[in-house]
Design a protein around this motif. Structure first.
Motif, PDB file in Angstrom:
ATOM      1  N   LEU A 174       0.896  -1.243  -0.075  1.00 22.09           N
ATOM      2  CA  LEU A 174       0.035   0.174  -0.098  1.00 22.09           C
ATOM      3  C   LEU A 174       0.838   1.127  -0.022  1.00 22.09           C
ATOM      4  CD1 LEU A 174      -2.984   1.083   0.067  1.00 22.09           C
ATOM      5  CD2 LEU A 174      -2.671   1.135   2.591  1.00 22.09           C
ATOM      6  N   SER A 175       0.789   1.789  -1.174  1.00 24.79           N
ATOM      7  CA  SER A 175       1.764   3.218  -1.094  1.00 24.79           C
ATOM      8  C   SER A 175       0.942   4.499  -0.357  1.00 24.79           C
ATOM      9  CB  SER A 175       1.753   3.646  -2.531  1.00 24.79           C
ATOM     10  OG  SER A 175       0.540   4.023  -3.228  1.00 24.79           O
ATOM     11  N   ASP A 176       1.704   5.565  -0.352  1.00 25.09           N
ATOM     12  CA  ASP A 176       0.985   6.735   0.255  1.00 25.09           C
ATOM     13  C   ASP A 176      -0.196   7.190  -0.313  1.00 25.09           C
ATOM     14  OD1 ASP A 176       3.069   6.440   2.264  1.00 25.09           O
ATOM     15  OD2 ASP A 176       4.092   8.392   1.771  1.00 25.09           O
ATOM     16  N   LYS A 177       0.252   7.117  -2.008  1.00 21.28           N
ATOM     17  CA  LYS A 177      -1.018   7.770  -2.867  1.00 21.28           C
ATOM     18  C   LYS A 177      -2.398   6.893  -2.813  1.00 21.28           C
ATOM     19  CE  LYS A 177      -1.310   8.989  -7.699  1.00 21.28           C
ATOM     20  NZ  LYS A 177      -0.564   8.912  -9.021  1.00 21.28           N
ATOM     21  N   ALA A 178      -2.092   5.501  -2.741  1.00 25.28           N
ATOM     22  CA  ALA A 178      -3.105   4.500  -2.506  1.00 25.28           C
ATOM     23  C   ALA A 178      -3.770   4.980  -1.301  1.00 25.28           C
ATOM     24  CB  ALA A 178      -2.915   3.056  -2.779  1.00 25.28           C
ATOM     25  N   ALA A 179      -3.334   4.946  -0.096  1.00 26.83           N
ATOM     26  CA  ALA A 179      -3.843   5.208   1.272  1.00 26.83           C
ATOM     27  C   ALA A 179      -4.443   6.577   1.084  1.00 26.83           C
ATOM     28  CB  ALA A 179      -3.094   5.021   2.287  1.00 26.83           C
ATOM     29  N   THR A 180      -4.129   7.405   0.450  1.00 29.49           N
ATOM     30  CA  THR A 180      -4.612   8.799   0.480  1.00 29.49           C
ATOM     31  C   THR A 180      -6.028   8.628  -0.525  1.00 29.49           C
ATOM     32  OG1 THR A 180      -2.617   9.906   0.621  1.00 29.49           O
ATOM     33  CG2 THR A 180      -4.515  10.889  -0.347  1.00 29.49           C
ATOM     34  N   ARG A 181      -5.912   7.867  -1.490  1.00 33.47           N
ATOM     35  CA  ARG A 181      -7.231   7.762  -2.268  1.00 33.47           C
ATOM     36  C   ARG A 181      -8.228   7.040  -1.387  1.00 33.47           C
ATOM     37  NH1 ARG A 181      -3.605   6.094  -6.760  1.00 33.47           N
ATOM     38  NH2 ARG A 181      -3.944   4.199  -6.162  1.00 33.47           N
ATOM     39  N   TRP A 182      -7.890   5.958  -0.620  1.00 33.78           N
ATOM     40  CA  TRP A 182      -8.739   5.317   0.088  1.00 33.78           C
ATOM     41  C   TRP A 182      -9.371   6.029   1.090  1.00 33.78           C
ATOM     42  CZ3 TRP A 182      -9.952   4.217   5.168  1.00 33.78           C
ATOM     43  CH2 TRP A 182     -10.797   3.154   5.145  1.00 33.78           C
ATOM     44  N   PHE A 183      -8.588   6.934   1.880  1.00 34.14           N
ATOM     45  CA  PHE A 183      -9.420   7.869   2.907  1.00 34.14           C
ATOM     46  C   PHE A 183     -10.110   8.771   2.134  1.00 34.14           C
ATOM     47  CE2 PHE A 183      -5.816   6.362   5.699  1.00 34.14           C
ATOM     48  CZ  PHE A 183      -6.640   6.190   6.898  1.00 34.14           C
ATOM     49  N   HIS A 184      -9.855   9.370   1.220  1.00 37.93           N
ATOM     50  CA  HIS A 184     -10.690  10.348   0.106  1.00 37.93           C
ATOM     51  C   HIS A 184     -12.049   9.476  -0.191  1.00 37.93           C
ATOM     52  CE1 HIS A 184     -11.638  13.833  -2.146  1.00 37.93           C
ATOM     53  NE2 HIS A 184     -11.920  12.783  -3.217  1.00 37.93           N
ATOM     54  N   LYS A 185     -12.146   8.132  -0.349  1.00 38.80           N
ATOM     55  CA  LYS A 185     -13.543   7.468  -0.595  1.00 38.80           C
ATOM     56  C   LYS A 185     -14.210   6.887   0.589  1.00 38.80           C
ATOM     57  CE  LYS A 185     -11.486   6.416  -4.992  1.00 38.80           C
ATOM     58  NZ  LYS A 185     -11.233   5.164  -6.098  1.00 38.80           N
ATOM     59  N   ALA A 186     -13.421   6.883   1.661  1.00 38.72           N
ATOM     60  CA  ALA A 186     -13.895   6.010   2.976  1.00 38.72           C
ATOM     61  C   ALA A 186     -14.957   6.977   3.554  1.00 38.72           C
ATOM     62  CB  ALA A 186     -12.884   5.980   3.933  1.00 38.72           C
ATOM     63  N   LYS A 187     -16.053   6.135   4.021  1.00 35.99           N
ATOM     64  CA  LYS A 187     -17.080   6.996   4.758  1.00 35.99           C
ATOM     65  C   LYS A 187     -17.172   6.364   6.291  1.00 35.99           C
ATOM     66  CE  LYS A 187     -19.053   8.258   1.024  1.00 35.99           C
ATOM     67  NZ  LYS A 187     -18.343   9.353   0.471  1.00 35.99           N
ATOM     68  N   GLU A 188     -17.445   7.266   7.205  1.00 32.83           N
ATOM     69  CA  GLU A 188     -17.570   6.816   8.713  1.00 32.83           C
ATOM     70  C   GLU A 188     -18.525   6.032   8.927  1.00 32.83           C
ATOM     71  OE1 GLU A 188     -17.698  10.146  11.212  1.00 32.83           O
ATOM     72  OE2 GLU A 188     -17.628   8.881  13.095  1.00 32.83           O
ATOM     73  N   VAL A 189     -18.395   5.034   9.760  1.00 34.08           N
ATOM     74  CA  VAL A 189     -19.385   4.043  10.205  1.00 34.08           C
ATOM     75  C   VAL A 189     -19.627   4.092  11.802  1.00 34.08           C
ATOM     76  CG1 VAL A 189     -19.651   2.677   8.152  1.00 34.08           C
ATOM     77  CG2 VAL A 189     -17.843   2.081   9.860  1.00 34.08           C
TER      78      VAL A 189
END
Length: 127
Positions: free
Chosen positions: A53-68
Motif C-alpha cells: 500500500l503506497s501513500d498515494k493509494a492510502a490517500t485515495r482510500w481515505f478520500h473515498k472512505a465513509k464513517e461508520v
C-alpha cells in the motif's frame, strides 16, 4: 500540496463524555508505515506479504472512505487479518495513527480510547 477533503467526523471529548460533539477535519497527508502485516499466527501470511500500500493509494482510500458506527465496523463489515498501518496529518497540523485492512475496513485512532471507524473500497493488492 493538494489538500484532500474527506470529512471524517471525530468525537470531541468534552467535560462530560456523554455530550461528545463531532468535529470534522481535512486530511493534508497520509503516510504508510507498514503494509502486509498479518494479524493471525496461522497460514496465509505469505499472501499478505504481497499487500503493498503506497501513500498515494492510502490517500485515495481515505478520500473515498465513509464513517461508520463502531458496531457496524465490528459486526457488519467484512475484514481480513492482513492490514497496513500509518499516520495521517490534518490541515491543522495534528497527526493521528490509522490502520486499514485489505477488505477496506479502517480506523483512525484519535486517542487510546477514541477511534473513528471507516469503511471504504477493498484494497486486495494496492500499490
Amino acid at each position: 500540496m493538494r489538500i484532500f477533503r474527506p470529512l471524517l467526523l471525530l468525537p470531541l471529548a468534552l467535560a462530560a463524555l456523554a455530550q461528545a460533539k463531532p468535529t470534522s477535519f481535512v486530511i493534508k497527508s497520509v503516510h504508510v508505515d507498514q503494509a502486509g502485516i498479518w494479524r493471525e499466527k496461522s497460514d496465509g501470511g505469505d499472501s499478505c506479504a504481497r499487500f503493498h500500500l503506497s501513500d498515494k493509494a492510502a490517500t485515495r482510500w481515505f478520500h473515498k472512505a465513509k464513517e461508520v458506527t463502531e458496531r457496524a465496523w465490528r459486526e457488519e463489515l467484512d475484514w481480513t487479518p492482513c492490514f497496513a498501518t500509518g499516520t495521517l496529518t490534518t490541515s491543522d497540523g495534528k497527526t493521528y495513527a490509522w490502520d486499514l485492512d485489505r477488505s477496506g475496513r479502517g480506523q483512525v485512532k484519535i486517542s487510546d480510547t477514541v477511534s473513528t471507524f471507516l469503511s471504504g473500497p477493498e484494497l486486495p493488492f494496492a500499490k
